[in-house]
Write a protein that holds these residues in place. Structure first.
Motif, PDB file in Angstrom:
ATOM      1  N   VAL A  72       0.833  -1.211   0.000  1.00 31.10           N
ATOM      2  CA  VAL A  72       0.000   0.000   0.000  1.00 31.10           C
ATOM      3  C   VAL A  72       0.864   1.256   0.000  1.00 31.10           C
ATOM      4  CG1 VAL A  72      -1.675   1.321   1.349  1.00 31.10           C
ATOM      5  CG2 VAL A  72      -1.956  -1.143   1.099  1.00 31.10           C
ATOM      6  N   LEU A  73       1.898   1.283   0.834  1.00 30.95           N
ATOM      7  CA  LEU A  73       2.711   2.486   0.929  1.00 30.95           C
ATOM      8  C   LEU A  73       3.607   2.684  -0.281  1.00 30.95           C
ATOM      9  CD1 LEU A  73       3.773   2.504   4.682  1.00 30.95           C
ATOM     10  CD2 LEU A  73       2.085   3.938   3.559  1.00 30.95           C
ATOM     11  N   SER A  74       4.039   1.594  -0.903  1.00 31.71           N
ATOM     12  CA  SER A  74       4.946   1.719  -2.036  1.00 31.71           C
ATOM     13  C   SER A  74       4.219   2.006  -3.345  1.00 31.71           C
ATOM     14  CB  SER A  74       5.779   0.445  -2.184  1.00 31.71           C
ATOM     15  OG  SER A  74       4.942  -0.681  -2.407  1.00 31.71           O
ATOM     16  N   SER A  75       2.894   1.791  -3.384  1.00 31.64           N
ATOM     17  CA  SER A  75       2.184   1.970  -4.649  1.00 31.64           C
ATOM     18  C   SER A  75       1.011   2.937  -4.576  1.00 31.64           C
ATOM     19  CB  SER A  75       1.665   0.618  -5.166  1.00 31.64           C
ATOM     20  OG  SER A  75       0.783   0.022  -4.224  1.00 31.64           O
ATOM     21  N   THR A  76       0.582   3.342  -3.391  1.00 29.59           N
ATOM     22  CA  THR A  76      -0.551   4.257  -3.257  1.00 29.59           C
ATOM     23  C   THR A  76      -0.255   5.278  -2.156  1.00 29.59           C
ATOM     24  OG1 THR A  76      -1.810   3.120  -1.526  1.00 29.59           O
ATOM     25  CG2 THR A  76      -2.030   2.276  -3.761  1.00 29.59           C
ATOM     26  N   SER A  77      -1.160   6.216  -1.994  1.00 33.14           N
ATOM     27  CA  SER A  77      -1.078   7.196  -0.903  1.00 33.14           C
ATOM     28  C   SER A  77      -2.258   7.056   0.050  1.00 33.14           C
ATOM     29  CB  SER A  77      -1.044   8.618  -1.478  1.00 33.14           C
ATOM     30  OG  SER A  77      -2.218   8.873  -2.241  1.00 33.14           O
ATOM     31  N   TYR A  80      20.841   3.161   9.575  1.00 35.12           N
ATOM     32  CA  TYR A  80      20.281   2.074   8.774  1.00 35.12           C
ATOM     33  C   TYR A  80      20.787   2.188   7.342  1.00 35.12           C
ATOM     34  CZ  TYR A  80      16.883  -0.343   5.894  1.00 35.12           C
ATOM     35  OH  TYR A  80      16.292  -1.140   4.973  1.00 35.12           O
ATOM     36  N   GLN A  81      21.209   1.051   6.762  1.00 34.16           N
ATOM     37  CA  GLN A  81      21.729   1.031   5.406  1.00 34.16           C
ATOM     38  C   GLN A  81      20.583   1.036   4.409  1.00 34.16           C
ATOM     39  OE1 GLN A  81      24.460  -2.124   4.794  1.00 34.16           O
ATOM     40  NE2 GLN A  81      24.619  -1.834   2.599  1.00 34.16           N
ATOM     41  N   GLU A  82      20.582   2.009   3.522  1.00 32.90           N
ATOM     42  CA  GLU A  82      19.515   2.118   2.543  1.00 32.90           C
ATOM     43  C   GLU A  82      19.540   0.922   1.596  1.00 32.90           C
ATOM     44  OE1 GLU A  82      17.840   5.673   3.898  1.00 32.90           O
ATOM     45  OE2 GLU A  82      17.193   4.272   2.357  1.00 32.90           O
ATOM     46  N   VAL A  83      18.376   0.364   1.313  1.00 30.96           N
ATOM     47  CA  VAL A  83      18.252  -0.795   0.441  1.00 30.96           C
ATOM     48  C   VAL A  83      17.134  -0.513  -0.547  1.00 30.96           C
ATOM     49  CG1 VAL A  83      17.873  -3.269   0.337  1.00 30.96           C
ATOM     50  CG2 VAL A  83      18.946  -2.277   2.354  1.00 30.96           C
ATOM     51  N   ASP A  84      17.353  -0.820  -1.800  1.00 30.15           N
ATOM     52  CA  ASP A  84      16.300  -0.590  -2.779  1.00 30.15           C
ATOM     53  C   ASP A  84      15.203  -1.619  -2.618  1.00 30.15           C
ATOM     54  OD1 ASP A  84      16.764  -2.885  -4.994  1.00 30.15           O
ATOM     55  OD2 ASP A  84      18.689  -2.198  -4.213  1.00 30.15           O
ATOM     56  N   GLU A  85      13.987  -1.251  -3.033  1.00 31.47           N
ATOM     57  CA  GLU A  85      12.822  -2.108  -2.829  1.00 31.47           C
ATOM     58  C   GLU A  85      12.950  -3.421  -3.589  1.00 31.47           C
ATOM     59  OE1 GLU A  85       9.617   1.535  -2.283  1.00 31.47           O
ATOM     60  OE2 GLU A  85       9.382   0.059  -3.870  1.00 31.47           O
ATOM     61  N   GLY A  86      13.628  -3.409  -4.738  1.00 30.39           N
ATOM     62  CA  GLY A  86      13.760  -4.649  -5.496  1.00 30.39           C
ATOM     63  C   GLY A  86      14.528  -5.707  -4.740  1.00 30.39           C
ATOM     64  N   LEU A 121      -3.768   6.710  -9.843  1.00 30.13           N
ATOM     65  CA  LEU A 121      -4.722   5.635 -10.063  1.00 30.13           C
ATOM     66  C   LEU A 121      -4.162   4.534 -10.947  1.00 30.13           C
ATOM     67  CD1 LEU A 121      -7.981   7.690 -10.636  1.00 30.13           C
ATOM     68  CD2 LEU A 121      -7.263   6.486  -8.577  1.00 30.13           C
ATOM     69  N   SER A 122      -3.205   4.880 -11.779  1.00 27.77           N
ATOM     70  CA  SER A 122      -2.711   3.895 -12.743  1.00 27.77           C
ATOM     71  C   SER A 122      -1.580   3.082 -12.148  1.00 27.77           C
ATOM     72  CB  SER A 122      -2.217   4.608 -14.000  1.00 27.77           C
ATOM     73  OG  SER A 122      -1.167   5.499 -13.672  1.00 27.77           O
ATOM     74  N   GLY A 123      -1.555   1.827 -12.511  1.00 23.01           N
ATOM     75  CA  GLY A 123      -0.435   0.962 -12.147  1.00 23.01           C
ATOM     76  C   GLY A 123      -0.398   0.552 -10.700  1.00 23.01           C
ATOM     77  N   ILE A 124      -1.561   0.527 -10.034  1.00 24.75           N
ATOM     78  CA  ILE A 124      -1.554   0.169  -8.618  1.00 24.75           C
ATOM     79  C   ILE A 124      -1.165  -1.286  -8.425  1.00 24.75           C
ATOM     80  CG2 ILE A 124      -3.041  -0.145  -6.614  1.00 24.75           C
ATOM     81  CD1 ILE A 124      -4.520   2.316  -7.379  1.00 24.75           C
ATOM     82  N   ASN A 125      -1.722  -2.145  -9.244  1.00 23.35           N
ATOM     83  CA  ASN A 125      -1.486  -3.574  -9.068  1.00 23.35           C
ATOM     84  C   ASN A 125      -0.632  -4.180 -10.178  1.00 23.35           C
ATOM     85  OD1 ASN A 125      -3.344  -3.918  -6.761  1.00 23.35           O
ATOM     86  ND2 ASN A 125      -4.876  -3.294  -8.245  1.00 23.35           N
TER      87      ASN A 125
END
Length: 741
Positions: free
Chosen positions: A577-582, A676-682, A731-735
């Motif tokens: 939810v946090l990474s793809s919407t507000s 904290y060491q930053e890490v990419d979401e992938g 709105l686009s690309g949520i899922n």
């Protein structure tokens, strides 16, 4: 006659036969066995007599041996006799003095009430003493400082603070290093201010000085345009979650406040606290001004932190409410409820609890616990019902969260649950469209109330049992009540899943967020399921056992697995939810749920390093760090939480490696993590989480220096044009392309 007997003649006193004794055999002296500690003796388990013993180390409690002072040698016995004789003499002298005073008082004509003599304390703490007294053993808690003051307050067994204390005790033994549990708590506004109403400026004594004496006419506040903006946030956020206001009635009332000759709004406690809550929520949506700084600087809570935005409005509300305490109204109760919500989101836990308690007493004064009379208009009756049950939900969540006794009791309540039909949904003046099948925007509130009722019943059933039955407890009562509630939840307020996933399950399937649903409905759906998982985590968490695997009961181990499963489900939902919407941007309660789930997962991995679900739980901890970092873009306490989680991950990895016999850095050689060491979401999603550096032996976590106390009030520095990003909902690309966990 047996050879050992003696024969005496009746005529002569002399012995006629000598005593014949069997040969003496030297008996083997019985080895001295130390007495078990009080806890092991009560629970009838083997104690190794260490101080503390291993059982008390594993459970994280005190190890007390009340029999340790008993005399073990003859000199000790003599000294104990002398001490007792001296004590007897002292008591006899006290009795003589009391009798003398009694005779002297009897001669006086003055009649005084006698003070009753308190009964002597019970000498033992065993099961028999408790049974004879009719008392039951209480669950343990923890005294810990959670604010700026060093004064410690008590939190019960169901609280996260107590669970953190258990983790702390386990780490102290496992790593052979001592540290304080409060170092595992992120610094919030309560560590900077004694309360939201204090000013973050230091005087010569180094203490925080209070704000000006007149909070109503001093300080600068928002313009009417700015107030109108923040009030508009309320109807799409807190209003649908806490439906305690009548929208049409409040808007009419608010407009009347501006009908003044000088163009200034009349003071209003209700309008002030609504604006304060909305400022807190609205500013938490914006990126923090410290976002570009390093991690340590971002973790410093300043006077401009979003969690305490609008505090001048809160303070003015408190001043105005002081004149209504003797003759409260419905508006007074609404203010107390919103004040408790504001304080809870600002992490002033005890102040929030006190405000909730004040709201409870006010509700009883207004008679809201009783069924509204039928002659009363339906609109007013339903408003009273929603007020009562919203307070019931708030107080239930607060008490279970802090582990303290409930303030509201079902035995004194006759008020029925509020209605959610389309007619009453329209009567309150809201413009929300119905959702079909008699489902309205009020339906969420009804089922949220039923969820808390089911969770409270399960909670009471569990904690009514003696604390020594945790390892033999059965999760069936908890599971049955929550599953029964789940059967009645309409599909319209559920968040659907991709790939045939099941809502409200622990399968961690990706969310199918409805793109063109209203924002308030999307948030309602998510909050209901997140609340469900959070309650399950808290209900199952006492079964996590930090002792040896052989001492665990399979039923308790199963409950621990369920606890971890719900914590992982909550974390995966929050991350998507946090990474793809507000939808949950700025929702401070969601941050607190994530922090609760993250610490629970840490405890589970430490307690069950070889379980089949430990790998998934360890990966979920990495996801939780990313979630906390996301929240940290807006408020500092989340950055501190992410730092703590990053450092705990290092400890978890060390202990797991040690348990598997792998080579790792010794605990006494661990280096302090500075950030904290930053890490990419992938890499987080793929499970490629880089190893974190280890910590030093102090286990002090991150030592944050005193933050710079910057002046200024958020209300004086709001750029209204910067708030356009509040509606920045893509709105686009949520899922699209979201991985299936």
């Amino acid at each position: 006659m047996p050879p050992s007997s003696v024969s005496v003649s009746p005529e002569t006193p002399q012995l006629q036969q000598t005593l014949v004794l069997p040969p003496l055999t030297r008996q083997r002296k019985r080895s001295q066995v130390a007495r078990a500690c009080d806890w092991c003796r009560v629970h009838r388990i083997k104690c190794d007599s260490d101080n503390p013993c291993s059982n008390c180390k594993n459970r994280g409690g005190q190890c007390i041996n009340s029999s340790a002072l008993k005399a073990a040698t003859l000199p000790h016995a003599y000294r104990e006799i002398e001490r007792l004789q001296q004590r007897v003499g002292e008591l006899e002298q006290q009795v003589k003095e009391l009798e003398h005073d009694k005779e002297r008082d009897a001669e006086k004509p003055v009649h005084r009430l006698q003070t009753p003599i308190s009964p002597p304390p019970r000498s033992g703490t065993g099961e028999q003493d408790l049974a004879r007294s009719g008392l039951k053993r209480a669950w343990e808690g923890i005294h810990i400082s959670t604010a700026r003051s060093p004064q410690k307050t008590w939190y019960g067994s169901s609280s996260l603070f107590y669970f953190i204390g258990r983790i702390d005790a386990f780490l102290t033994v496992a790593l052979q290093q001592s540290h304080l549990a409060d170092r595992m708590l992120p610094e919030s506004a309560s560590y900077l201010l004694d309360g939201p109403t204090t000013v973050a400026t230091e005087d010569q004594a180094g203490q925080l000085t209070p704000p000006p004496a007149d909070p109503i006419n001093t300080s600068e506040y928002l313009t009417s345009t700015q107030e109108e903006y923040f009030l508009s946030l309320f109807w799409q956020s807190y209003y649908t979650s806490y439906p305690i206001l009548d929208e049409l009635e409040f808007k009419t009332y608010y407009r009347s406040l501006w009908a003044t000759p000088n163009g200034k709004r009349k003071p209003s406690a209700l309008a002030d606290i609504v604006i304060a809550v909305c400022m807190q929520y609205g500013m938490a949506q914006l990126p923090s001004v410290e976002r570009g700084l390093n991690v340590t600087a971002r973790a410093n809570v300043s006077s401009t932190d979003a969690t305490i935005a609008g505090r001048w409005y809160y303070r003015r509300c408190q001043t105005l409410l002081s004149a209504e305490l003797e003759s409260p109204t419905i508006s007074t109760l609404q203010c107390h409820i919103l004040c408790s919500i504001y304080l809870c989101c600002a992490s002033f836990q005890n102040m929030a609890d006190s405000a909730c308690g004040l709201a409870v007493r006010t509700a009883y004064m207004l008679g809201l616990h009783l069924e509204p009379p039928q002659p009363m208009p339906r609109r007013e009756r339903e408003t009273r019902k929603r007020l009562w049950w919203t307070l019931y939900v708030l107080e239930t969540k607060m008490s279970m969260k802090l582990g303290r006794p409930f303030l509201l009791h079902d035995s004194s309540t006759t008020c029925s649950l509020p209605a959610d039909d389309p007619e009453i949904a329209m009567l309150v003046g809201s413009s929300f469209a119905p959702l079909g099948d008699n489902v309205t925007w009020l339906t969420w509130n009804l089922h949220n109330t039923k969820l808390l009722l089911a969770a409270r019943t399960a909670y009471t059933t569990f904690y009514d049992e003696a604390p020594d039955t945790v390892n033999a407890c059965n999760s069936q009562p908890i599971t049955e009540r929550l599953e029964h509630w789940l059967k009645d939840v309409p599909e319209a307020i559920k968040t659907q899943r991709q790939n045939c996933g099941v809502p409200f399950s622990t399968d961690r399937s990706a969310l199918q967020i409805e793109q063109f649903a209203p924002l308030w409905l999307q948030r309602q759906r998510l909050l209901l399921e997140l609340m469900y998982h959070n309650l399950c985590v808290n209900l199952y968490r006492p079964s996590i056992w930090f002792g040896s695997a052989t001492a665990q009961n399979p039923l308790a181990a199963g409950m621990a697995m369920k606890c971890a499963a719900h914590a992982m489900a909550l974390t995966h939902m929050m991350h998507q939810v946090l990474s793809s919407t507000s939808i949950l941007a700025g929702w401070l309660e969601a941050f607190q749920w994530q922090w609760n789930a993250a610490m629970t997962l840490v405890g589970f991995v430490l307690a069950y390093p070889h379980d089949d679900s430990t790998g998934a739980a360890r990966s979920a901890i990495d996801l939780s760090v990313a979630v906390l970092e996301n929240f940290g873009n807006s408020f500092a306490v989340a950055v501190g939480a992410a730092n703590i989680m990053g450092e705990l991950c290092a400890k978890v990895d060390v202990l797991i490696a040690n348990s598997l016999g792998k080579e790792c850095v010794r605990p006494d050689k661990m280096q302090l993590v500075t950030g904290y060491q930053e890490v990419d979401e992938g890499s987080l999603i793929d499970g490629n989480f880089p190893a974190l550096p280890y910590m030093d032996e102090s286990l002090g976590f991150f030592d944050v220096t005193a933050p710079e106390l910057r002046g200024g009030v958020l209300a004086q520095s709001i750029d209204i044009f910067a708030t356009d990003m509040y509606n920045n909902f893509e709105l686009s690309g949520i899922n699209d392309g979201y991985p299936n966990y």
